[in-house]
Design an enzyme around this catalytic site. Structure first.
Site, PDB file in Angstrom:
ATOM      1  N   VAL A  63       0.815  -1.223   0.000  1.00  0.00           N
ATOM      2  CA  VAL A  63       0.000   0.000   0.000  1.00  0.00           C
ATOM      3  C   VAL A  63       0.843   1.266   0.000  1.00  0.00           C
ATOM      4  O   VAL A  63       0.315   2.352  -0.252  1.00  0.00           O
ATOM      5  CB  VAL A  63      -0.971   0.028   1.195  1.00  0.00           C
ATOM      6  CG1 VAL A  63      -1.984  -1.100   1.107  1.00  0.00           C
ATOM      7  CG2 VAL A  63      -0.220   0.021   2.529  1.00  0.00           C
ATOM      8  N   ASN A  89      -7.217  -0.214   5.936  1.00  0.00           N
ATOM      9  CA  ASN A  89      -6.936  -0.885   7.197  1.00  0.00           C
ATOM     10  C   ASN A  89      -5.481  -1.338   7.335  1.00  0.00           C
ATOM     11  O   ASN A  89      -5.005  -1.537   8.450  1.00  0.00           O
ATOM     12  CB  ASN A  89      -7.861  -2.107   7.314  1.00  0.00           C
ATOM     13  CG  ASN A  89      -7.437  -3.053   8.403  1.00  0.00           C
ATOM     14  OD1 ASN A  89      -7.596  -2.789   9.590  1.00  0.00           O
ATOM     15  ND2 ASN A  89      -6.872  -4.186   8.005  1.00  0.00           N
ATOM     16  N   SER A 141      -6.127   4.245  15.685  1.00  0.00           N
ATOM     17  CA  SER A 141      -5.789   3.522  16.907  1.00  0.00           C
ATOM     18  C   SER A 141      -6.051   4.416  18.118  1.00  0.00           C
ATOM     19  O   SER A 141      -6.172   5.637  17.997  1.00  0.00           O
ATOM     20  CB  SER A 141      -4.308   3.120  16.882  1.00  0.00           C
ATOM     21  OG  SER A 141      -3.897   2.564  18.114  1.00  0.00           O
ATOM     22  N   TYR A 156       4.630   5.222  15.236  1.00  0.00           N
ATOM     23  CA  TYR A 156       3.309   4.602  15.104  1.00  0.00           C
ATOM     24  C   TYR A 156       2.209   5.574  15.531  1.00  0.00           C
ATOM     25  O   TYR A 156       1.218   5.770  14.822  1.00  0.00           O
ATOM     26  CB  TYR A 156       3.260   3.337  15.953  1.00  0.00           C
ATOM     27  CG  TYR A 156       1.921   2.647  15.943  1.00  0.00           C
ATOM     28  CD1 TYR A 156       1.517   1.898  14.836  1.00  0.00           C
ATOM     29  CD2 TYR A 156       1.058   2.716  17.032  1.00  0.00           C
ATOM     30  CE1 TYR A 156       0.298   1.249  14.816  1.00  0.00           C
ATOM     31  CE2 TYR A 156      -0.163   2.079  17.021  1.00  0.00           C
ATOM     32  CZ  TYR A 156      -0.549   1.344  15.907  1.00  0.00           C
ATOM     33  OH  TYR A 156      -1.776   0.717  15.898  1.00  0.00           O
ATOM     34  N   SER A 159       1.625   8.363  13.090  1.00  0.00           N
ATOM     35  CA  SER A 159       0.903   7.900  11.903  1.00  0.00           C
ATOM     36  C   SER A 159      -0.574   7.733  12.200  1.00  0.00           C
ATOM     37  O   SER A 159      -1.431   8.059  11.358  1.00  0.00           O
ATOM     38  CB  SER A 159       1.503   6.581  11.399  1.00  0.00           C
ATOM     39  OG  SER A 159       1.181   5.484  12.234  1.00  0.00           O
TER      40      SER A 159
END
Length: 259
Positions: A63, A89, A141, A156, A159
């Site tokens: 992706v 996802n 998240s 993380y 993002s």
């Protein structure tokens, strides 16, 4: 069936939340364009969908690569003539490490797959979505949105926080085309993503905090991919037709305890 005749593009469809969502959307009548970097996982996912009476197209793709994504999404559009639902996802935890130890290429890889991958997925699906309107769902998240105490998860979390901002910006831009854009923010879910996380020296810099006993106030443990899939189905369906630009947390109050 709620999604009869529609086409759903699901990235990260080979496992976890992506797989559970692809299976459920197919049961509700959607044709599934299953994107994943692993051909073996895709084969298993498509077989599971077809055993349930669904129809799926496997697409092995990274992706984070623009040309791969453009070509792959055009292939879906030509095959079925439409894309109505996009579930962006695919993602990785990447490397969790103190800032001084985190290498630039590790930062870049996490942002490329999680944030750039979301951008590319929506960008190249947009010409098809604009024909009839539709629903875009982004997996963010609790990290980067409600929980900031996982020391070392900086790339993380950035993002994931960026995905929520992307969702809200794009929701307003695309509203004129009747395209809804929402983000789901899972907490701890029983998937294998944690097994692929590299952690270095995070204990050395973590601030010691004593939480109340237990991490999951609503239930006795993490959620399941199937529970998250029910939220994805709701956002993909007409039942959520007046909801856009909204992050929805699905984590049993975990983030309220640990944030």
């Amino acid at each position: 069936m709620q999604l009869d005749g529609r086409v759903a593009l699901v990235t990260g469809a080979g496992s976890g939340i992506g797989l559970a969502s692809a299976v459920l959307l197919a049961k509700e009548g959607a044709k599934i364009a299953a994107f994943d970097v692993s051909e073996d996982s895709l084969a298993d996912a498509v077989a599971q969908i077809e055993r349930g009476g669904g129809e799926a197209m496997p697409v092995a793709v990274d992706v984070s690569h623009p040309e791969q994504m453009r070509t792959a999404i055009e292939r879906v559009g030509k095959h079925w003539g439409r894309i109505d639902i996009v579930f962006a996802n695919a993602g990785i935890n990447g490397v969790w490490a103190p800032l001084e130890d985190l290498e630039p290429e590790e930062w870049d890889r996490t942002l490329a797959i999680n944030l750039k991958g979301t951008f590319l997925t929506v960008k190249y699906a947009l010409p098809y979505l604009k024909h009839r309107g539709g629903s875009v769902i982004v997996t963010s998240s609790v990290n980067g949105t409600r929980i900031f105490s996982n020391t070392g998860a900086t790339a993380y979390s950035c993002s994931k926080g960026g995905q929520v901002i992307f969702t809200q910006m794009v929701a307003l831009e695309l509203a004129r085309y009747k395209i809804r854009v929402n983000a789901i923010c899972p907490g701890a879910i029983e998937t294998n993503i944690g097994q692929r996380t590299e952690q270095r020296r995070t204990d050395e810099v973590k601030i010691p905090v004593e939480f109340p006993e237990g991490s999951f106030p609503l239930e006795d443990g993490p959620g399941t991919p199937e529970e998250v899939a029910q939220l994805v189905l709701f956002l993909a369906s007409d039942a959520s037709r007046h909801i856009t630009g909204t992050p929805i947390w699905i984590e049993g109050a975990e983030s309220l305890l640990q944030g």
